[in-house]
Design an enzyme around this catalytic site. Structure first.
Site, mmCIF file in Angstrom:
data_model
loop_
_atom_site.group_PDB
_atom_site.id
_atom_site.type_symbol
_atom_site.label_atom_id
_atom_site.label_comp_id
_atom_site.label_asym_id
_atom_site.label_seq_id
_atom_site.Cartn_x
_atom_site.Cartn_y
_atom_site.Cartn_z
ATOM 1 N N ARG A 121 0.833 -1.198 0.000
ATOM 2 C CA ARG A 121 0.000 0.000 0.000
ATOM 3 C C ARG A 121 0.873 1.256 0.000
ATOM 4 O O ARG A 121 2.034 1.227 0.390
ATOM 5 C CB ARG A 121 -0.911 0.036 1.226
ATOM 6 C CG ARG A 121 -2.011 -1.008 1.261
ATOM 7 C CD ARG A 121 -2.819 -0.893 2.534
ATOM 8 N NE ARG A 121 -1.982 -1.000 3.732
ATOM 9 C CZ ARG A 121 -1.546 0.028 4.449
ATOM 10 N NH1 ARG A 121 -1.859 1.258 4.104
ATOM 11 N NH2 ARG A 121 -0.789 -0.170 5.512
ATOM 12 N N LYS A 167 -8.629 -3.201 0.943
ATOM 13 C CA LYS A 167 -8.506 -2.205 2.001
ATOM 14 C C LYS A 167 -9.406 -0.995 1.745
ATOM 15 O O LYS A 167 -9.797 -0.304 2.697
ATOM 16 C CB LYS A 167 -7.052 -1.763 2.168
ATOM 17 C CG LYS A 167 -6.144 -2.853 2.742
ATOM 18 C CD LYS A 167 -6.639 -3.389 4.083
ATOM 19 C CE LYS A 167 -5.647 -4.372 4.692
ATOM 20 N NZ LYS A 167 -6.180 -5.018 5.910
ATOM 21 N N HIS A 172 -9.585 -4.734 12.664
ATOM 22 C CA HIS A 172 -8.513 -5.287 11.841
ATOM 23 C C HIS A 172 -7.945 -6.475 12.601
ATOM 24 O O HIS A 172 -6.983 -6.362 13.362
ATOM 25 C CB HIS A 172 -7.440 -4.228 11.590
ATOM 26 C CG HIS A 172 -6.379 -4.666 10.642
ATOM 27 N ND1 HIS A 172 -5.084 -4.218 10.707
ATOM 28 C CD2 HIS A 172 -6.412 -5.513 9.593
ATOM 29 C CE1 HIS A 172 -4.366 -4.765 9.742
ATOM 30 N NE2 HIS A 172 -5.144 -5.563 9.051
ATOM 31 N N SER A 189 0.817 -6.294 10.200
ATOM 32 C CA SER A 189 1.454 -7.210 9.262
ATOM 33 C C SER A 189 2.727 -7.809 9.866
ATOM 34 O O SER A 189 3.546 -7.097 10.454
ATOM 35 C CB SER A 189 1.799 -6.452 7.976
ATOM 36 O OG SER A 189 2.431 -7.295 7.049
ATOM 37 N N LYS A 202 -0.997 -12.837 12.631
ATOM 38 C CA LYS A 202 -2.461 -12.795 12.691
ATOM 39 C C LYS A 202 -3.090 -13.918 11.876
ATOM 40 O O LYS A 202 -3.998 -14.612 12.343
ATOM 41 C CB LYS A 202 -2.922 -11.419 12.182
ATOM 42 C CG LYS A 202 -4.394 -11.130 12.278
ATOM 43 C CD LYS A 202 -4.648 -9.618 12.299
ATOM 44 C CE LYS A 202 -3.911 -8.874 11.219
ATOM 45 N NZ LYS A 202 -4.436 -9.092 9.859
ATOM 46 N N THR A 203 -2.622 -14.097 10.656
ATOM 47 C CA THR A 203 -3.158 -15.161 9.807
ATOM 48 C C THR A 203 -2.708 -16.531 10.293
ATOM 49 O O THR A 203 -3.502 -17.466 10.419
ATOM 50 C CB THR A 203 -2.724 -14.947 8.344
ATOM 51 O OG1 THR A 203 -3.240 -13.695 7.878
ATOM 52 C CG2 THR A 203 -3.248 -16.065 7.449
ATOM 53 N N ASP A 262 -8.555 -11.407 8.670
ATOM 54 C CA ASP A 262 -8.086 -10.020 8.596
ATOM 55 C C ASP A 262 -9.085 -8.953 9.022
ATOM 56 O O ASP A 262 -8.697 -7.985 9.653
ATOM 57 C CB ASP A 262 -7.612 -9.719 7.169
ATOM 58 C CG ASP A 262 -6.727 -8.490 7.092
ATOM 59 O OD1 ASP A 262 -5.919 -8.284 8.010
ATOM 60 O OD2 ASP A 262 -6.850 -7.733 6.117
ATOM 61 N N ARG A 320 3.024 -12.162 -1.178
ATOM 62 C CA ARG A 320 1.669 -12.454 -0.696
ATOM 63 C C ARG A 320 1.016 -13.578 -1.488
ATOM 64 O O ARG A 320 1.400 -13.867 -2.615
ATOM 65 C CB ARG A 320 0.787 -11.210 -0.850
ATOM 66 C CG ARG A 320 1.168 -10.045 0.038
ATOM 67 C CD ARG A 320 0.414 -10.092 1.332
ATOM 68 N NE ARG A 320 0.717 -8.985 2.230
ATOM 69 C CZ ARG A 320 0.111 -8.784 3.367
ATOM 70 N NH1 ARG A 320 -0.855 -9.603 3.757
ATOM 71 N NH2 ARG A 320 0.458 -7.782 4.149
#
Length: 536
Positions: free
Chosen positions: A60, A201, A221, A239, A243-244, A258, A323
């Site tokens: 981003r 996003k 988030h 990031s 988290k994932t 997410d 990714r």
């Protein structure tokens, strides 16, 4: 799940001034992959997964994200260097230029929706210049059944033109790329960047305004999963914090990885229909669910292929931010629909590269609100130009770039939820132990998983109730013992074997917390301020 068959319905884009284009509507992923490989520089890996290069932007561009300032947003958005205002007339002119640019090109259009909870469903139409961007939209948004498409009425529209370059002096942008939200016209306009994360996003940012303002629902988030007993766990984190990885648990059903909402009825629902995971150093043994989700239908971004077309997950020559996106049904153990209830545990994940935070600690409501508003993790050497040692990184609510309202608005909603439900909140350091980055080592994933499992099944609380160690610097409740974790791992000071160095580094981090929080002090309650790290 949505059909993977061809749809015979045709649509018009004339309302957008797109009159002379071939409209490829609702193409299945296999067809979009075929077109991507044939005409848009896509490649196929050894197992048939699509791999693409997103071009100049591999992440981003926060300084190029704007919100149109008008009567809807004027008094509600927290304007500043995160939510940068954009003029309505400039938006209208730029929109016309983008749609004129798309007119006459092949375009790829998908009708989809966000929010798995039917009471909050947001219908979306995505108009893409590239087929693989449209395949990303198939993966990441929720997929209507064919019969739902007959009378489908989009509420929001995403217009995505990576090949269009803005002229800043004329168009009001900072540079040639942009991502602009218009809440009055309900449009997310994206140009000049092929990074697909801007698509999801954009809608996430829209929902972060819509849900709290109009629906009394907290947007988060975070990732979420649910146990066999029906208890939901929520994982906040920036990031690279896990988290994932940590929410993808073979013993718990994945709700999503997410973006979620927490309703006034205490339901937790996924915004999305897929996952967008980092694959840097991905390992089949350590993260088998994600590894096995990389198969036809998934999209790999900015990875390097070996001569035999296998993926070199260690190669970061294009970017550290490699990714994969895949539809959620690529994970075997998922919650259907992607809605849970009865949240019992919240985990704040941080990759503390200073190596001074405990690997797990229990937070009071005031501490939880403080750490939620802070949103701490750390950047490590080599991830950005000029970074040679760990640097604290704070992102309010663990997602500041996507939060249009003031962070304390979300924190107040979370605090109310915590008190209402009696949920346990834990701070988890997935970063370094035994010293800072370059000296210590990354916390072993098996230990982090064991700590989280013990927190969720109640054994961590049972083993430490009334006997937590209150950390002398951070003031958090640090467990003295945890099933399946060596006791010495639980004390970051003990792992250093250098008390002076430990406390000096811990003091440095607490000062960073306090300096960052100065911007929120005027809005924070005394309870929240009491949750700050102790002065040392």
């Amino acid at each position: 799940m949505g059909s993977n068959t061809l749809v015979t319905k045709t649509i018009s884009l004339e309302e957008w001034g797109i009159k002379n284009s071939k409209i490829n509507y609702q193409l299945p992923p296999a067809e979009l992959q075929k077109i991507s490989v044939a005409s848009y520089d896509g490649k196929e890996t050894a197992n048939g997964t699509l791999a693409v290069n997103t071009g100049e932007f591999t992440g981003r561009s926060p300084m190029d994200r704007f919100i149109v300032r008008d009567e809807v947003t004027e008094d509600k958005v927290w304007w500043g260097n995160i939510n940068i205002p954009f003029e309505s007339d400039k938006f209208d002119a730029l929109l016309h230029k983008v749609t004129s640019y798309l007119d006459g090109k092949d375009v790829f259009v998908r009708d989809a929706y966000a929010c798995a909870h039917q009471d909050y469903r947001l219908n979306i139409r995505v108009i893409n210049e590239y087929p693989w961007s449209n395949m990303f939209a198939y993966n990441m948004f929720l997929r209507p059944e064919n019969e739902e498409l007959e009378n489908f009425s989009p509420e929001w529209t995403v217009i995505n033109a990576p090949g269009f370059m803005a002229v800043p002096d004329q168009d009001g942008t900072r540079q040639h790329n942009f991502a602009i939200l218009n809440f009055s016209r309900k449009i997310a306009l994206i140009g000049g960047t092929g990074y697909t994360g801007e698509i999801k996003k954009g809608i996430f940012s829209a929902l972060n305004f819509i849900l709290p303002v109009y629906k009394n629902t907290l947007p988060m988030h975070c990732s979420a999963n649910v146990g066999k007993d029906g208890s939901t766990a929520i994982f906040f984190g920036l990031s690279g914090t896990g988290k994932t990885t940590l929410s993808t648990d073979p013993d718990r059903a994945l709700i999503g990885d997410d973006e979620h909402g927490w309703t006034s009825n205490n339901d937790v629902f996924n915004f999305e229909g897929g996952c967008y995971a980092k694959v840097i150093n991905l390992d089949a043994e350590g993260e088998p669910e994600i590894y096995n989700a990389i198969k036809p239908g998934a999209i790999l971004e900015n990875v390097i292929l070996n001569a035999d077309k296998t993926v070199d997950f260690k190669d970061t020559s294009i970017t550290q931010n490699t990714r994969v996106s895949y539809p959620i049904f690529h994970i075997d153990n998922i919650k259907k629909p992607s809605v849970g209830d009865n949240p019992k545990n919240i985990f704040f994940l941080t990759a503390d590269a200073f190596g001074v935070l405990p690997p797990i600690s229990k937070l009071t409501p005031g501490q939880a609100a403080y750490h939620f508003i802070s949103g701490y993790t750390a950047k490590v050497a080599g991830t950005e130009a000029g970074i040679t040692e760990p640097v604290p990184s704070f992102s309010a609510c663990f997602g500041a770039p996507f939060m249009p309202l003031h962070p304390t608005k979300y924190a107040e909603m979370l605090s109310a939820k915590m008190k209402e439900t009696g949920v346990n909140v834990w701070l988890v350091n997935t970063g370094w132990t035994g010293g800072p980055y370059g000296v210590g080592s990354r916390m072993k994933l098996k230990y982090t998983r064991a700590m989280i499992t013990a927190a969720m099944d109640g054994s961590l609380e049972a083993a430490n109730k009334d006997n937590y160690h209150v950390h002398s610097v951070f003031g958090v409740a640090q467990p003295r013992t945890c099933p399946n974790v060596p006791t010495d791992v639980l004390s970051p000071r003990a792992t250093w074997k250098n008390d002076e160095g430990y406390y000096k580094t811990a003091s440095k981090l607490t000062n960073a917390f306090r300096d960052n929080f100065k911007q929120f002090e005027d809005y924070a309650s005394s309870e929240i301020m009491a949750g700050a790290p102790l002065k040392y």
